[in-house]
Design an enzyme around this catalytic site. Sequence first.
Site, short mmCIF file in Angstrom:
data_model
loop_
_atom_site.label_atom_id
_atom_site.label_comp_id
_atom_site.label_asym_id
_atom_site.label_seq_id
_atom_site.Cartn_x
_atom_site.Cartn_y
_atom_site.Cartn_z
N GLN A 47 0.86 -1.18 0.08
CA GLN A 47 0.30 -0.11 0.01
C GLN A 47 0.86 1.32 -0.05
OE1 GLN A 47 -1.37 -2.66 2.18
NE2 GLN A 47 -2.86 -2.96 0.28
N CYS A 76 -6.05 0.55 5.89
CA CYS A 76 -4.75 -0.12 5.97
C CYS A 76 -4.17 0.09 7.56
CB CYS A 76 -3.80 0.29 4.95
SG CYS A 76 -1.99 -0.35 5.07
N GLY A 77 -4.41 -0.92 8.37
CA GLY A 77 -3.92 -0.71 9.69
C GLY A 77 -2.36 -0.54 9.83
N CYS A 224 -0.96 -8.05 7.10
CA CYS A 224 -2.22 -7.23 6.62
C CYS A 224 -3.14 -6.99 8.12
CB CYS A 224 -3.37 -7.95 5.75
SG CYS A 224 -4.81 -6.77 5.27
#
Length: 301
Positions: A47, A76-77, A224
Amino acid sequence: MSAPVEFAKMNGLGNKILVVDMRGRTDKVTPQAAIALNASADTQFDQIMAIHDPKAVGTDAWIDILNCDGTKAQACGNGTRCVVQALAAETGKKAFTFQTVAGILNAVELEDGTISVDMGKPVFEWDKIPLAEEFFDTSRIELQIGPIDNPVLHSPSVASMGNPHAIFWVNRDVMSFDLARFGPLLENHPMFPERANITLAEVTSPTSVTTRTWERGAGLTLACGSAACATAVSAARTGRTGRKVAIKVASSPQGGSLIIDWRESDDHVVMTGPAEWEWSGTVDPSTGLWSRNEAQGAEAR
């Protein structure tokens, strides 16, 4: 071409992140630039976290998120933790509030260097995840891969953590499955009109789960964060674990875990884990043409 901006190559438990500083500008990182950056082995990423000037009062920044195929991501952590580390190093602040298309995210850098991100409330309603078919109970839906009488994967739990997730529960090593083959089929299954992140999850104790994820728009990923959150809440929801668990990401080269706490007080999911800076440079956000900062060895691409 446009004037270059600063960027940092980082990772969150192996999740490959590019943090791009777009503050003070009105343009955006283009899909073409994202695809070009991902084509280079040096800047390959999962990302891009593009930091823009805040749009809402009381927030520190607007975060625009792109997948490596140029598509937009809602959340998106792991990338959010990288943004926190980058801005904390720059400003000395420890707490931040970000706005994304998935909503407001609050995050704080802790004394031990790990970063906690409040990922908000999970979503379980079928039409909000979204699914193409109505399911009253989304903790287990009808979906499988393989022979009907002996499926390889079946009956996933589904949820949204700002983006759609399907968690398939397995009883052996998650790395023993051919996720590279099943992942694209499941990501693009008609059940998921906005595609989905696909996670394999093995519960190893009442407080721990091991996962591996095929990420929507990115493919096989080393980690993720939103998938870890979706797995944790789904594990608790189905009685497999309690509300606070350690998610060990089997594909992470660091071999670490994310601590996920699904708080009873407000139903918010808090993710805590590391972020790591690798190197920095400049990039043209319209073309993806980049160069590494000279102090780290100049390499133009």
